[in-house]
Design a protein around this motif. Sequence first.
Motif, mmCIF file in Angstrom:
data_model
loop_
_atom_site.group_PDB
_atom_site.id
_atom_site.type_symbol
_atom_site.label_atom_id
_atom_site.label_comp_id
_atom_site.label_asym_id
_atom_site.label_seq_id
_atom_site.Cartn_x
_atom_site.Cartn_y
_atom_site.Cartn_z
ATOM 1 N N TYR A 4 167.982 46.214 30.788
ATOM 2 C CA TYR A 4 167.938 46.067 29.307
ATOM 3 C C TYR A 4 169.093 47.068 28.766
ATOM 4 C CZ TYR A 4 163.708 43.141 29.762
ATOM 5 O OH TYR A 4 162.972 42.557 30.189
ATOM 6 N N PRO A 5 169.548 46.782 27.724
ATOM 7 C CA PRO A 5 170.651 47.675 27.092
ATOM 8 C C PRO A 5 170.044 49.290 26.848
ATOM 9 C CG PRO A 5 170.688 45.751 25.866
ATOM 10 C CD PRO A 5 169.615 45.662 26.785
ATOM 11 N N LEU A 6 170.946 50.127 27.249
ATOM 12 C CA LEU A 6 170.556 51.443 26.725
ATOM 13 C C LEU A 6 170.856 51.787 25.427
ATOM 14 C CD1 LEU A 6 171.938 53.274 29.890
ATOM 15 C CD2 LEU A 6 169.793 54.020 29.059
ATOM 16 N N VAL A 7 170.034 52.425 24.706
ATOM 17 C CA VAL A 7 170.350 52.820 23.363
ATOM 18 C C VAL A 7 169.968 54.194 23.092
ATOM 19 C CG1 VAL A 7 169.800 50.444 22.366
ATOM 20 C CG2 VAL A 7 168.122 52.201 22.596
ATOM 21 N N ASP A 8 170.458 54.909 21.781
ATOM 22 C CA ASP A 8 170.249 56.087 21.481
ATOM 23 C C ASP A 8 170.528 57.221 22.578
ATOM 24 O OD1 ASP A 8 169.451 55.025 18.953
ATOM 25 O OD2 ASP A 8 167.389 54.881 19.417
ATOM 26 N N VAL A 9 171.788 56.960 23.200
ATOM 27 C CA VAL A 9 171.996 58.127 24.197
ATOM 28 C C VAL A 9 173.061 58.844 23.706
ATOM 29 C CG1 VAL A 9 172.641 58.251 26.613
ATOM 30 C CG2 VAL A 9 171.061 56.473 26.081
ATOM 31 N N ALA A 46 162.486 41.506 23.924
ATOM 32 C CA ALA A 46 164.023 41.968 24.100
ATOM 33 C C ALA A 46 163.699 43.558 24.193
ATOM 34 C CB ALA A 46 164.934 41.577 22.828
ATOM 35 N N TYR A 47 163.394 43.873 25.398
ATOM 36 C CA TYR A 47 163.169 45.586 25.582
ATOM 37 C C TYR A 47 164.395 46.215 25.416
ATOM 38 C CZ TYR A 47 158.695 44.383 27.257
ATOM 39 O OH TYR A 47 157.201 43.830 27.368
ATOM 40 N N ARG A 48 164.544 47.440 25.119
ATOM 41 C CA ARG A 48 165.468 48.364 25.194
ATOM 42 C C ARG A 48 165.171 49.385 26.190
ATOM 43 N NH1 ARG A 48 167.593 44.846 23.486
ATOM 44 N NH2 ARG A 48 168.722 44.368 21.280
ATOM 45 N N GLU A 49 166.210 50.141 26.603
ATOM 46 C CA GLU A 49 165.989 51.258 27.496
ATOM 47 C C GLU A 49 166.711 52.508 26.669
ATOM 48 O OE1 GLU A 49 167.133 50.915 31.486
ATOM 49 O OE2 GLU A 49 166.329 48.935 31.741
ATOM 50 N N TYR A 93 166.596 58.845 17.192
ATOM 51 C CA TYR A 93 166.149 57.347 17.007
ATOM 52 C C TYR A 93 167.035 56.621 15.899
ATOM 53 C CZ TYR A 93 163.393 53.066 15.929
ATOM 54 O OH TYR A 93 163.210 51.981 15.665
ATOM 55 N N GLY A 94 167.688 55.416 16.344
ATOM 56 C CA GLY A 94 168.386 54.640 15.459
ATOM 57 C C GLY A 94 169.852 54.941 15.333
ATOM 58 N N LEU A 139 161.822 50.779 25.964
ATOM 59 C CA LEU A 139 161.228 50.795 24.596
ATOM 60 C C LEU A 139 160.871 49.458 24.150
ATOM 61 C CD1 LEU A 139 164.308 52.575 23.143
ATOM 62 C CD2 LEU A 139 162.026 53.793 23.438
ATOM 63 N N GLU A 140 159.807 49.072 23.399
ATOM 64 C CA GLU A 140 159.448 48.060 23.009
ATOM 65 C C GLU A 140 160.085 47.742 21.597
ATOM 66 O OE1 GLU A 140 155.011 47.827 23.035
ATOM 67 O OE2 GLU A 140 155.092 47.736 25.074
ATOM 68 N N PRO A 141 160.223 46.456 21.279
ATOM 69 C CA PRO A 141 160.561 46.295 19.756
ATOM 70 C C PRO A 141 159.951 46.750 18.766
ATOM 71 C CG PRO A 141 160.409 43.988 21.068
ATOM 72 C CD PRO A 141 159.696 45.159 21.847
ATOM 73 N N VAL A 142 160.821 47.338 17.610
ATOM 74 C CA VAL A 142 159.944 47.831 16.531
ATOM 75 C C VAL A 142 160.535 46.965 15.538
ATOM 76 C CG1 VAL A 142 160.017 50.235 14.798
ATOM 77 C CG2 VAL A 142 159.886 50.346 17.470
#
Length: 577
Positions: free
Chosen positions: A529-534, A453-456, A490-491, A573-576
Amino acid sequence: RILYYTGRVHRPGDVDDGATQMDYMAQERERGITIMSAATTCRWRDHQINIIDTPGHVDFTAEVERSLRVLDGAVAVFCGVGGVEPQSETVWRQADRYGVPRIAFINKMDRLGADFGRAVESMVERLGARPLIVNLPIGVEDTFTGVVDLLEMNARILNEEDMGATYETATIPAELAGEAETARAELIESVAEVDEELEELFLAETEPTIEQLRAGIRRATLAGKLVPVFCGSALKNKGVQKLLDAIVDYLPSPLDRPAIAGMGKDGEEVETRAPSDEEPFSALAFKILADPFSGRLAFMRVYSGRLEAGKTVLNVTTGKRERIQRLLRMHADKREDLKEVRTGDIVAAVGFKEIRTGDTLALQEKPVLLEAMNFAEPVIYMAIEPKTKADQDKLGEALQSMADEDPSFQVRKDPDSGQTVIWGMGELHLEIMVDRLMREHRVAANVGRPQVAYRETVSGETRSRGEFSKELAGKTNFAQVELLIAPGAYGTGNTFASEVGEDVIPAEFVPYIENSAKQACETGVLAGYPLVDVAIKLIGGRFEEGESTEMGFRNAAVTALWDGAKAANPVLLEPVM
């Protein structure tokens, strides 16, 4: 071995033979690992010990999380050869977060390459712990025969004939006498550094009695200042009784823990419940288990008060009343009925309608809402479909039942493909779930390959303009939107702000732009993959009276966002965890 020495079972099982008591699932016995946490109760020196045996594998970290949330103390088991391993670090941090006092047991001292000193050193290096050596091993690898007690200053040699159930107390072997004297002096000094009572004795150069030393170690352990360390070999039946003594001597009873705090009726005022049978009843449901004999079981930890079987309680989380028809004391998959439960008990409830993991149960007249549990987001997924039409309905029910049991296992519908997708913490987690689906629920299914489950996100800042102009059903739909796309903290998730005036874009259209831009982030520009932290900012645009529409602004916002994300150095982004 603990169950054997406390008389709970008459013959100890072995992981290697697939004959363990607590790993009762077929999958656990086949693989020789713990998958589900299991509860049991035993007695030692007139004390009742409630035990939860948790998995050590990273994929089943949710089982550890919920166990640490409800336990008072923990025994961390480390390998005498490998010392502190990566997953041990994760679990140690979880215990830190919940403030759980710990003792450590260095196991496998009989194995080739075992090194007690190195294992203790790894606790300092990798965990930042303050270990307190209470036992020393006598011999190592195949010459490991017993342990030296640094409080009583004697040796305990265990009899092989009765699997270590009996032992003889002997003087410390001559070759270890010097090391034991030094280790005892270090033990007294370490406790004196963190405990006032022993510090006074130490400064007055008075030798503490065994009782004073034991009390000092207990206070330091409960305060989380020291971690008493014991050693042994469970497989070879050595050192386990000393560990049981340590659990009674140093780990907290429910009465040693502070009063638990929660929210009162209005959701504002803080209510506390002291660990006492005289307080109003309160408990936390920390695990739900589908049981073939009794239906659904709700494992709960009682924090205060008492509850009789057949009584009605309030599920404070949902606001609904629940009748608890039966109360069970669990021993892995075996059970015994109880008439009532009291403070500190870990039991299973049967006969409820709707209780979920993390729900608080309390008296209706005196409700209190305890802090719920947090679980990591799943990081891997795979598509699943029934093999036959007959399996169609069974699949949905079975997956929902398993998702109720395990908060880190989720079932979702893919909006694009319409496929059912299962999400978990790792490949082993999903593999076990599919195996259980076929064995326990008897559902035949085809599964796809596991996907990470990557993110972008974006790593640069850019301005982008989106324009939409189309005539539909004789009506012009026009809009122009200019966005500033930048990386957010981040986050923080995707944020939106507007700095355009009414004269550029009327205020009623701004929410449409925000919603569409955020929805567009659900599909990324690199690999979908979903875009996050934009961080999205509306900085300009154009509005034409009589021509600009909601549809126009929605489409222009999507175009502006995707064009901007492509130009703003998108990264995967890889899962953290």
